[in-house]
Design an enzyme around this catalytic site. Sequence first.
Site, mmCIF file in Angstrom:
data_model
loop_
_atom_site.group_PDB
_atom_site.id
_atom_site.type_symbol
_atom_site.label_atom_id
_atom_site.label_comp_id
_atom_site.label_asym_id
_atom_site.label_seq_id
_atom_site.Cartn_x
_atom_site.Cartn_y
_atom_site.Cartn_z
ATOM 1 N N SER A 198 0.847 -1.191 0.000
ATOM 2 C CA SER A 198 0.000 0.000 0.000
ATOM 3 C C SER A 198 0.878 1.234 0.000
ATOM 4 C CB SER A 198 -0.888 -0.010 1.256
ATOM 5 O OG SER A 198 -1.508 1.238 1.458
ATOM 6 N N TYR A 258 -1.691 0.450 11.258
ATOM 7 C CA TYR A 258 -1.951 -0.059 9.907
ATOM 8 C C TYR A 258 -0.738 0.163 9.011
ATOM 9 C CZ TYR A 258 -3.866 -0.848 5.312
ATOM 10 O OH TYR A 258 -4.069 -1.334 4.049
#
Length: 343
Positions: free
Chosen positions: A133, A157
């Site tokens: 990501s 995250y």
Amino acid sequence: MEDLGMSFWNQKRVFVTGATGLLGSHMTAELLRRGADVVCLVRDWVPDSESVTSGSLSRCRLVRGDLEDYLLVLRALNEYEIDTIFHLGAQTIVGTASRSPLSTFEANIKGTWVLLEAARQMTRVERVLVASSDKAYGEHDRLPYTEDAALVGKYPYDVSKSCADLIALSYFHSFRLPVAVTRCGNLYGGGDLNFNRLVPGTIRSALRGEAPVIRSDGTFVRDYFYVRDAVQAYLALAERMPDDGFTGEAFNFGTETPLSVIAMATKVLEVMNQSALPLTILNQASNEIPKQYLDCTKARRRLGWEPRWTLEESLSDTVAWYREWMARGQRGLAATEQPAAVR
């Protein structure tokens, strides 16, 4: 180019994790369309996911269990003689990671090393694509991110993606496992049932005639990347593996046209002819980076890849999906439900 892609995937034995998620649902459907033999690892049965309602999942072989179960993953790769892996499974919600970092680390970090270690035992595996990501980069003063930027995630995250990304490339450098890493912007498209995300949350609120709720102050800047373009990007990279220059590499994928949260929400409302709806700004977001966006020069030059969909086309297609979904009376749309707060 598409004919070549169709023949490439015909009868390939493909293992997909995260098949009931947004990207996994669209990836599975496209692989099936191209003639691949698809095996999906499924933890939870999500009856209103796109992969289920479209019928794609019923055409796949299913392995039920957790990413973190090494013996299960090893058995699946061995018994189904897998040659290609798309590792898309993860805990993907920033808020969930902040509330429960342990489960996020288990799924995103341990789940990645379990899959890679199992793949290392299988001589048939020719390519492993690991979904990282733009969050893996963490926060940098220099934007846009290029692939050589350091991975310095700080929040739960982001850290989980930084770690998984590094582990994936470690398996290439240490064991020559044919791995490549993808770093995409914020995905959106039909089938995303996480309504705390900006695009689905805004669409659902607008379809109800309610003011969309923005959790942040609305100034956060992101790449918003259409899921169908993401599928084509993954396939373009996979088709070049395990050649040198692609295996053992990370690739950014996005539109290179970053937008603020307010600008993206406003664009969604424009496409829906609902511009009169106000945005409710909560300014309550935490553990998020103010500005993140990608430089995709490497993907353009090496893969000849670029997004095919304009923002207006992709949003129109996405809105049409949610209109149909709501018309079918899917779960979660009861009139008593509160509006979702989105980023």
